[in-house]
Design an enzyme around this catalytic site. Structure first.
Site, mmCIF file in Angstrom:
data_model
loop_
_atom_site.group_PDB
_atom_site.id
_atom_site.type_symbol
_atom_site.label_atom_id
_atom_site.label_comp_id
_atom_site.label_asym_id
_atom_site.label_seq_id
_atom_site.Cartn_x
_atom_site.Cartn_y
_atom_site.Cartn_z
ATOM 1 N N ASP A 138 34.586 48.277 41.508
ATOM 2 C CA ASP A 138 34.004 46.936 41.656
ATOM 3 C C ASP A 138 32.910 46.759 42.717
ATOM 4 O OD1 ASP A 138 36.369 46.739 40.288
ATOM 5 O OD2 ASP A 138 37.310 45.358 41.672
ATOM 6 N N GLN A 147 34.081 49.277 45.820
ATOM 7 C CA GLN A 147 35.349 50.001 45.850
ATOM 8 C C GLN A 147 35.020 51.487 45.777
ATOM 9 O OE1 GLN A 147 39.019 48.438 45.636
ATOM 10 N NE2 GLN A 147 37.522 47.718 47.106
ATOM 11 N N ARG A 176 44.833 39.003 45.072
ATOM 12 C CA ARG A 176 43.719 39.850 45.514
ATOM 13 C C ARG A 176 42.330 39.307 45.152
ATOM 14 N NH1 ARG A 176 46.524 42.846 41.614
ATOM 15 N NH2 ARG A 176 45.469 43.108 39.621
ATOM 16 N N ASP A 177 41.338 40.042 45.660
ATOM 17 C CA ASP A 177 39.924 39.872 45.313
ATOM 18 C C ASP A 177 39.353 38.530 45.791
ATOM 19 O OD1 ASP A 177 40.512 42.256 44.068
ATOM 20 O OD2 ASP A 177 40.579 41.424 42.042
ATOM 21 N N GLU A 192 41.377 39.170 37.388
ATOM 22 C CA GLU A 192 40.912 39.851 38.587
ATOM 23 C C GLU A 192 39.502 39.365 38.960
ATOM 24 O OE1 GLU A 192 43.064 44.077 38.767
ATOM 25 O OE2 GLU A 192 41.400 44.093 37.374
HETATM 26 C C1 FRU Z 1 39.435 45.455 39.553
HETATM 27 C C2 FRU Z 1 40.441 45.886 40.600
HETATM 28 C C3 FRU Z 1 40.648 44.784 41.607
HETATM 29 C C4 FRU Z 1 41.119 45.522 42.812
HETATM 30 C C5 FRU Z 1 40.322 46.802 42.729
HETATM 31 C C6 FRU Z 1 41.043 48.024 43.212
HETATM 32 O O1 FRU Z 1 38.713 46.466 38.969
HETATM 33 O O2 FRU Z 1 41.636 46.265 39.981
HETATM 34 O O3 FRU Z 1 41.511 43.762 41.185
HETATM 35 O O4 FRU Z 1 40.866 44.809 43.989
HETATM 36 O O5 FRU Z 1 39.969 46.979 41.372
HETATM 37 O O6 FRU Z 1 40.188 49.123 43.267
#
Ligand code: FRU
Length: 510
Positions: free
Chosen positions: A39, A55, A167-168, A223
């Protein structure tokens, strides 16, 4: 003070990145400095530069304990890698520094807000994951994690929410100077919700309300939320997991959705009106947006698909790319997207063929794959780093073609096709002959309205990707390509005479 874990990541990436030559990377799409990227995170404009974090697992071209990679750019197309920004080095994020966002603080520092992941053994002996929201502040290069992390613990989750899926965080500042934060969470019923938190200083947060939720119609967990106002509408982006396809939309399992609705700033209320897919191709997820200094809303997504991202060699020096930045608009109740206008300054060596007849050959209706006799090539129309716009129309509107194909990234064995079927109003992307040894998830179709067989497409090719924009950005289809960059022929095929206008530029990455 940087931790040992961060210092090691920085040392490793610096040494290994030197071994990756420019030619082995995309020309203008952001790829990780080394290893794995998913991401986009912390997409922001700070101190005169665009910042993109991502990420990141530097040590292998595979997902692992997440770090934040970091790159900066003046134009969102030429990226400079900076050193790894965050590593999983605190007890509350030891199992991963997951996705999040960034904003400039009034004191001049840049604030990163991310999800800390920590696994802990619980009463029954099972390992359980806890996700919390954490801060780090810095100068655009080095970041210090906040002493009071996590700033939102699992106790901030409403009673119907799951602590393993929280998250996120996406931060923004309102006109009155206060901050809002949207965090994705899984409800007990198995569907996602977006929780809205508020803060006066971006450090102390309190729960405000459920901003939007999934009633079960759009996948399971949601997400990577984003929220912004555009052309008088409120817009939410989410990336739902485990989507059920609906007609030609939402075919990717892990999908991408744009929710357009009415937004009331005074009460922070969002009322959804329409749901649509953002990208109808194969590789698009976790899209995030930014407001540029000149007021444009620009989006970038992860140009991959979780369901195919495992099918590559883990020993590759890098894996994962971001899409081309796309300018957004809302027209006729739909999201429109077009490559950022800065891309035009990379254009060179224009080749144009106007009013060119592609002679029909009925045999294309029953062949798939390699059919050299029906392929038409045009002088100067080739390349793997190009910006090409094609307008297609039938020679005879009384007897329009059934099938018209643009073959890309092709040589005597390989090709990736964009197939137009005006009678069904369908365009198909097919990369099963692109050189992949996993010819499973390689086709996608979408509805595109043709006008008496006429349609327009803009094709952006970079070394390892293709992005298609139909009808001035009303529909987009994105896919990565593994095909050797030497396969750069482009051909056309039609079953009945078709007239095309083609304008092609090479895109220079200098
Ligand atoms: C989405 C995700 C997010 C998480 C990240 C982990 O692609 O699953 O929800 O924060 O990737 O790498």
């Amino acid at each position: 003070m940087s931790s040992q874990t961060l210092r090691e990541a920085r040392k490793y990436e610096e040494a290994l990145a030197k071994l990756i030559s420019k030619e082995d990377r995309p020309g203008f799409h952001l790829s990780p400095r080394v290893g794995w990227m998913n991401d986009p995170n912390g997409f922001s404009y700070y101190n005169g530069k665009y910042h993109m974090f991502y990420q990141y697992y530097p040590y292998e071209a595979a997902w692992g304990p997440m770090h934040w990679g970091h790159a900066v750019s003046d134009d969102l197309l030429h990226w400079e890698h900076l050193t790894c920004a965050l590593a999983p080095d605190e007890f509350y994020d030891k199992d991963g520094v997951f996705s999040g966002s960034a904003i400039g603080l009034p004191d001049g520092r840049q604030l990163l807000i991310y999800t800390g992941v920590m696994k802990r053994t619980v009463e029954n002996g099972h390992l359980k994951e806890f996700q919390t929201q954490c801060l780090a502040m810095g100068d655009g290069e080095d970041y210090e994690k906040y002493a009071n992390n996590p700033v939102l613990g699992t106790d901030a989750i409403p009673a119907n929410g799951n602590v393993e899926h929280f998250r996120d965080p996406k931060i923004w500042q309102k006109k009155d100077g206060s901050y809002r934060l949207l965090v994705a969470n899984l409800k007990d019923d198995g569907f996602g919700q977006l929780l809205l938190f508020k803060s006066k200083n971006a450090l102390n947060w309190e729960f405000e309300k459920v901003f939007a939720e999934n009633d079960g119609s759009y996948g399971l967990m949601w997400e990577c939320p984003d929220f912004f106002e555009l052309d008088g509408q409120g817009v939410i982006f989410v990336s739902p997991q485990d989507m059920l396809p609906e007609g030609f939309e939402f075919h990717n399992g892990n999908g991408n959705v744009c929710i357009i609705g009415d937004y009331d700033d005074a009460t922070d209320t969002f009322v959804p009106k329409t749901f649509q897919a953002v990208d109808y191709g194969i590789d698009f997820y976790a899209h995030q947006s930014i407001l540029t200094p000149d007021g444009r809303r620009v989006m970038i997504g992860w140009m991959q698909n979780w369901d195919t991202s495992g099918a590559h060699d883990r020993n590759l020096p890098w894996f994962g790319q971001m899409t081309v930045p796309r300018e957004l608009e809302i027209k006729n109740g739909r999201l429109y997207q077009n490559p950022i206008r800065e891309l035009e300054s990379m254009r060179k060596d224009k080749v144009e063929h106007l009013n060119t007849v592609i002679k029909g050959d009925e045999s294309v209706l029953d062949t798939e794959g390699h059919n050299p006799s029906s392929r038409v090539y045009l002088d100067g129309i080739e390349g793997r780093q190009i910006d090409m716009t094609i307008t297609i129309h039938p020679e005879n509107v009384e007897d329009i073609y059934d099938k018209f194909t643009i073959g890309l990234a092709s040589d005597s064995k390989k090709h990736t096709d964009v197939i137009f079927r005006p009678k069904e109003n369908i365009v198909k992307l097919d990369r099963k002959f692109s050189g992949s040894r996993r010819s499973i998830v390689h086709q996608r179709r979408t509805k595109v309205p043709f006008n008496n067989g006429e349609v327009k497409v803009r094709i952006i090719l970079d070394r390892f990707s293709m992005e298609l924009f139909f009808e001035d950005g009303a529909y987009a289809m994105t896919a990565t390509l593994d095909t050797d960059v030497s396969a750069k022929e482009i051909y056309f095929e039609a079953n009945k005479n078709v007239i095309i206008d083609v304008t092609k530029y090479d895109l220079s990455d200098n």
